[in-house]
Design a protein around this motif. Structure first.
Motif, PDB file in Angstrom:
ATOM      1  N   GLY A 492       0.816  -1.213   0.000  1.00  0.00           N
ATOM      2  CA  GLY A 492       0.000   0.000   0.000  1.00  0.00           C
ATOM      3  C   GLY A 492       0.846   1.257   0.000  1.00  0.00           C
ATOM      4  N   VAL A 493       1.844   1.301   0.897  1.00  0.00           N
ATOM      5  CA  VAL A 493       2.705   2.489   1.004  1.00  0.00           C
ATOM      6  C   VAL A 493       3.518   2.690  -0.266  1.00  0.00           C
ATOM      7  N   CYS A 494       4.148   1.618  -0.756  1.00  0.00           N
ATOM      8  CA  CYS A 494       4.973   1.734  -1.964  1.00  0.00           C
ATOM      9  C   CYS A 494       4.118   2.083  -3.189  1.00  0.00           C
ATOM     10  N   GLY A 495       2.932   1.476  -3.263  1.00  0.00           N
ATOM     11  CA  GLY A 495       2.033   1.824  -4.362  1.00  0.00           C
ATOM     12  C   GLY A 495       1.636   3.289  -4.300  1.00  0.00           C
ATOM     13  N   GLY A 496       1.433   3.802  -3.075  1.00  0.00           N
ATOM     14  CA  GLY A 496       1.103   5.218  -2.899  1.00  0.00           C
ATOM     15  C   GLY A 496       2.249   6.126  -3.307  1.00  0.00           C
ATOM     16  N   ILE A 497       3.479   5.728  -2.970  1.00  0.00           N
ATOM     17  CA  ILE A 497       4.667   6.510  -3.355  1.00  0.00           C
ATOM     18  C   ILE A 497       4.780   6.575  -4.875  1.00  0.00           C
ATOM     19  N   ALA A 498       4.615   5.417  -5.539  1.00  0.00           N
ATOM     20  CA  ALA A 498       4.729   5.363  -7.000  1.00  0.00           C
ATOM     21  C   ALA A 498       3.626   6.180  -7.675  1.00  0.00           C
ATOM     22  N   ALA A 499       2.386   6.040  -7.165  1.00  0.00           N
ATOM     23  CA  ALA A 499       1.271   6.795  -7.749  1.00  0.00           C
ATOM     24  C   ALA A 499       1.463   8.298  -7.547  1.00  0.00           C
ATOM     25  N   THR A 500       1.989   8.679  -6.375  1.00  0.00           N
ATOM     26  CA  THR A 500       2.256  10.095  -6.112  1.00  0.00           C
ATOM     27  C   THR A 500       3.298  10.630  -7.091  1.00  0.00           C
ATOM     28  N   ALA A 501       4.342   9.821  -7.346  1.00  0.00           N
ATOM     29  CA  ALA A 501       5.365  10.220  -8.319  1.00  0.00           C
ATOM     30  C   ALA A 501       4.744  10.401  -9.703  1.00  0.00           C
ATOM     31  N   ASN A 502       3.803   9.515 -10.053  1.00  0.00           N
ATOM     32  CA  ASN A 502       3.121   9.613 -11.335  1.00  0.00           C
ATOM     33  C   ASN A 502       2.367  10.931 -11.446  1.00  0.00           C
ATOM     34  N   TRP A 503       1.639  11.277 -10.393  1.00  0.00           N
ATOM     35  CA  TRP A 503       0.815  12.486 -10.445  1.00  0.00           C
ATOM     36  C   TRP A 503       1.644  13.759 -10.372  1.00  0.00           C
ATOM     37  N   ILE A 504       2.770  13.725  -9.644  1.00  0.00           N
ATOM     38  CA  ILE A 504       3.662  14.891  -9.631  1.00  0.00           C
ATOM     39  C   ILE A 504       4.218  15.123 -11.032  1.00  0.00           C
ATOM     40  N   SER A 505       4.629  14.047 -11.687  1.00  0.00           N
ATOM     41  CA  SER A 505       5.137  14.140 -13.059  1.00  0.00           C
ATOM     42  C   SER A 505       4.038  14.625 -13.997  1.00  0.00           C
ATOM     43  N   ASN A 506       2.821  14.112 -13.781  1.00  0.00           N
ATOM     44  CA  ASN A 506       1.657  14.523 -14.559  1.00  0.00           C
ATOM     45  C   ASN A 506       1.435  16.031 -14.418  1.00  0.00           C
ATOM     46  N   LEU A 507       1.540  16.525 -13.184  1.00  0.00           N
ATOM     47  CA  LEU A 507       1.338  17.955 -12.916  1.00  0.00           C
ATOM     48  C   LEU A 507       2.378  18.794 -13.647  1.00  0.00           C
ATOM     49  N   ILE A 508       3.630  18.356 -13.601  1.00  0.00           N
ATOM     50  CA  ILE A 508       4.708  19.105 -14.264  1.00  0.00           C
ATOM     51  C   ILE A 508       4.436  19.210 -15.761  1.00  0.00           C
ATOM     52  N   VAL A 509       4.041  18.088 -16.364  1.00  0.00           N
ATOM     53  CA  VAL A 509       3.786  18.078 -17.807  1.00  0.00           C
ATOM     54  C   VAL A 509       2.548  18.905 -18.155  1.00  0.00           C
ATOM     55  N   ALA A 510       1.461  18.698 -17.400  1.00  0.00           N
ATOM     56  CA  ALA A 510       0.205  19.407 -17.697  1.00  0.00           C
ATOM     57  C   ALA A 510       0.343  20.916 -17.517  1.00  0.00           C
ATOM     58  N   GLN A 511       1.107  21.324 -16.487  1.00  0.00           N
ATOM     59  CA  GLN A 511       1.230  22.739 -16.174  1.00  0.00           C
ATOM     60  C   GLN A 511       2.191  23.452 -17.128  1.00  0.00           C
ATOM     61  N   SER A 512       3.038  22.698 -17.806  1.00  0.00           N
ATOM     62  CA  SER A 512       4.075  23.340 -18.617  1.00  0.00           C
ATOM     63  C   SER A 512       3.873  23.212 -20.126  1.00  0.00           C
ATOM     64  N   PHE A 513       2.986  22.309 -20.581  1.00  0.00           N
ATOM     65  CA  PHE A 513       2.919  22.016 -22.014  1.00  0.00           C
ATOM     66  C   PHE A 513       2.584  23.247 -22.863  1.00  0.00           C
ATOM     67  N   LEU A 514       1.488  23.934 -22.558  1.00  0.00           N
ATOM     68  CA  LEU A 514       1.105  25.091 -23.370  1.00  0.00           C
ATOM     69  C   LEU A 514       2.154  26.193 -23.305  1.00  0.00           C
ATOM     70  N   SER A 515       2.733  26.386 -22.114  1.00  0.00           N
ATOM     71  CA  SER A 515       3.785  27.398 -21.969  1.00  0.00           C
ATOM     72  C   SER A 515       5.010  27.025 -22.787  1.00  0.00           C
ATOM     73  N   LEU A 516       5.346  25.727 -22.815  1.00  0.00           N
ATOM     74  CA  LEU A 516       6.482  25.266 -23.613  1.00  0.00           C
ATOM     75  C   LEU A 516       6.241  25.492 -25.103  1.00  0.00           C
ATOM     76  N   THR A 517       5.011  25.180 -25.564  1.00  0.00           N
ATOM     77  CA  THR A 517       4.725  25.358 -26.991  1.00  0.00           C
ATOM     78  C   THR A 517       4.800  26.837 -27.375  1.00  0.00           C
ATOM     79  N   GLU A 518       4.438  27.723 -26.438  1.00  0.00           N
ATOM     80  CA  GLU A 518       4.530  29.152 -26.722  1.00  0.00           C
ATOM     81  C   GLU A 518       5.976  29.633 -26.680  1.00  0.00           C
ATOM     82  N   ALA A 519       6.769  29.055 -25.747  1.00  0.00           N
ATOM     83  CA  ALA A 519       8.140  29.525 -25.555  1.00  0.00           C
ATOM     84  C   ALA A 519       9.108  28.973 -26.600  1.00  0.00           C
ATOM     85  N   ILE A 520       9.050  27.660 -26.872  1.00  0.00           N
ATOM     86  CA  ILE A 520      10.024  27.049 -27.787  1.00  0.00           C
ATOM     87  C   ILE A 520       9.377  26.445 -29.033  1.00  0.00           C
ATOM     88  N   GLY A 521       8.057  26.416 -29.073  1.00  0.00           N
ATOM     89  CA  GLY A 521       7.366  25.877 -30.234  1.00  0.00           C
ATOM     90  C   GLY A 521       6.938  24.431 -30.041  1.00  0.00           C
TER      91      GLY A 521
END
Length: 582
Positions: A492-521
């Motif tokens: 349970g704990v390890c699965g939670g750690i892995a899922a949390t890592a997934n969602w943190i990575s998801n947040l980074i990508v979701a929050q930056s994609f449109l800004s990246l396309t505007e900044a570098i294309g």
């Protein structure tokens, strides 16, 4: 041994359907818990279409890219907290309780989103939905894994992946259904509460995970459930294996309740399992999948498709391919193996991202020019940046769209011919018409995201290939590996750690994609995902073990000895221990 005694073989897919026919109870458990995946998928897909109409209703959202990214990514931020809290909740109160609580939070969020009078309330609803999605995303595969015979465990856990992609496909259907309805996006987001309510009702009638019950000293309940899950000839061996596993934990730790985080990190098998499990979850996001799922209609528009409805329809095809890939995964996961699917998946993803990068580079550098005469035709709506530019004669569509609140009105003769660069502010009206309405009123196409291109169809092919390769491997395998790679005590704990890592990575990508396309294309953004995919391929080859058909103890032994089988294409000897059958 706990987790079953049967090695997987080429007949595992048939075995899954045979089991469903002989013992539908197991399939009922898997699909009821898998609705958690449906929630995950629906939320991922629905916001991509709803965002097109939220921008029309809230001018502040239309003008601020950061606000658009926040509406998408706040659900991901909530999911990070939900996944982290869900690990503790799973081990403390059980898998079933965690799913019920996730459904409750998701339903509250859906109601808030549907009734949101402003972007702030909408974002609050997204956060609540995120809590529920994050918790369900790590609990559903865990519950299914612990309630499945090892012989078909991969196939049954893959049903969770299928329901994730099925939820995405359903969300695009719902988006299309409500494009003409009053309150478009409110219906799209509000309907999300229906599957949450359905799962809540179904889970009330289902039992807790038998392995969790046994660890908590509720042996009689656990044995009763195991007798419903396993064939009569296997159940006694499974009960004995589960008993031995818990007794071994007690000998090592002195307690089956308290989990020492320091001890967890010092345990070699857990540490190596976390490297593989967390790494897979991080790379699943960093190869760019949720840029496709969250922003699929936007990407289609970047490829030169002007219409919202057309963009949604083409995105529906993408979601359908994603669901089809999950079905392929169910067939091959226990037949081909986890690692081989990952490798083949990443090779295809790398090639697809290379194609997308090349196509967007071509569309960016060869967009239609801006015509002074075409723009003068809409003199009252001329883009201020174009009007005051000293080099306006050299402007093209892409340059126009980079201007502050500017859009491109294509030629009425041929969209690839010179067009007009106009103000895209929807609040400005002349004779009761907005700029968009004036442009479209003359039979022209209106572009604010991407530009007209003769290669737009090739970008759609690239997107389709990306999904076809991603879905069967990187789409489902990380969740399967994380459901079976950890010792029972830490699952349970390890699965939670892995899922949390997934969602943190998801947040980074979701929050930056449109800004990246505007900044570098867009082209360079997809090229960056391609480079990360190459790194992911190396990671899989070095750190991820093949767990196909192995009982949990054998997975632990592999991690202990670091027997990762680098030559994954060589068929592994059938050395699975069978002493538990004696």
């Amino acid at each position: 041994m706990e987790g079953g005694v049967h090695p997987a073989d080429a007949s595992s897919f048939k075995d899954c359907f045979s089991l469903a026919w002989k013992n539908p109870y197991v399939l009922r458990l898997a699909f009821s818990a898998g609705i958690g995946g449906l929630l995950f998928g629906y939320d991922t897909g629905v916001i991509s279409g709803a965002l097109l109409y939220i921008r029309d209703d809230f001018e502040s959202v239309d003008k601020k890219t950061v606000l658009q990214e926040s509406i998408v990514s706040m659900a991901v931020a909530g999911a990070i907290i939900g996944a982290a809290f869900g690990g503790w909740l799973n081990d403390r109160f059980g898998r079933r309780f965690a799913l019920l609580f996730a459904d409750f939070l998701f339903f509250i969020g859906a109601v808030l989103m549907a009734a949101a009078p402003n972007p702030s309330v909408l974002i609050m609803g997204r956060i609540f939905v995120g809590f529920g999605v994050g918790m369900a995303s790590m609990t559903a595969p865990l519950y299914i894994s612990e309630a499945s015979p090892a012989k078909v465990r991969g196939a049954l856990v893959s049903t969770n992946g299928f329901l994730i992609t099925g939820g995405q496909f359903l969300s695009y259907l719902i988006n299309l259904a409500f494009t003409k309805a009053p309150g478009t996006w409110r219906w799209m987001l509000g309907v999300a509460g229906v599957p949450a309510l359905l799962q809540f009702v179904l889970m009330l009638a289902l039992p807790e995970s038998p392995r969790w019950l046994y660890r908590k000293g509720r042996e009689a309940e656990a044995i009763t459930i195991l007798r419903k899950i396993y064939p009569a000839e296997d159940v006694e061996a499974e009960i004995e294996a589960l008993k031995d596993s818990v007794e071994k934990e007690l000998e090592e730790t002195g307690s089956s309740e308290k989990i020492d985080v320091i001890q967890l990190m010092k345990t070699k098998t857990v540490r190596r399992g976390l490297v593989a499990g967390v790494g897979l979850q991080v790379f699943q996001q960093f190869v760019g999948i949720n840029t496709v799922m969250y922003y699929s209609p936007t990407i289609v528009q970047l490829a030169g498709i002007a219409s919202n409805q057309t963009a949604l329809l083409l995105s529906l095809v993408t979601a359908g391919l994603n669901a089809l890939g999950s079905v392929v995964s169910i067939y091959f996961i226990d037949q081909t193996g986890r690692k081989k699917l990952l490798v083949l998946s990443l090779i295809g993803v790398i090639l697809s991202l290379g194609l997308l990068s090349a196509v967007f580079q071509e569309t960016t550098t060869h967009s239609p020019p801006v015509s002074l005469s075409q723009t003068a035709h809409f003199s009252n709506f001329t883009c201020p940046a174009f009007e005051h530019s000293r080099s306006s004669a050299n402007w093209d569509c892409m340059r126009c769209l980079k201007g502050s609140h500017c859009g491109f009105c294509a030629s009425s003769v041929d969209k690839l011919l010179p067009g007009a660069c106009l103000l895209s502010d929807s609040s400005v009206k002349i004779a009761g018409k907005t700029v968009k309405e004036s442009c479209q009123g003359e039979g022209r196409l209106w572009y604010t995201r991407g530009c007209p291109s003769k290669l737009g169809w090739l970008a759609l092919v690239g997107l389709a290939l990306y999904i076809i390769f991603f879905s069967p491997g990187m789409g489902t395998v990380p969740w399967i590996v994380n459901s079976e790679i950890y010792p029972l005590r830490f699952r349970g704990v390890c699965g939670g750690i892995a899922a949390t890592a997934n969602w943190i990575s998801n947040l980074i990508v979701a929050q930056s994609f449109l800004s990246l396309t505007e900044a570098i294309g867009t082209s360079w953004t997809f090229l960056g995902f391609g480079v990360i995919s190459v790194v992911a391929l190396v990671f899989v080859l070095v750190f991820v073990p093949e767990t196909k058909g192995l009982p949990i103890e054998d997975v632990e032994k592999m991690l202990e000895e670091r027997a990762f089988q680098f030559k994954f294409w060589v068929k592994r000897p059938k050395d699975v221990k069978k002493n538990s059958q004696v």
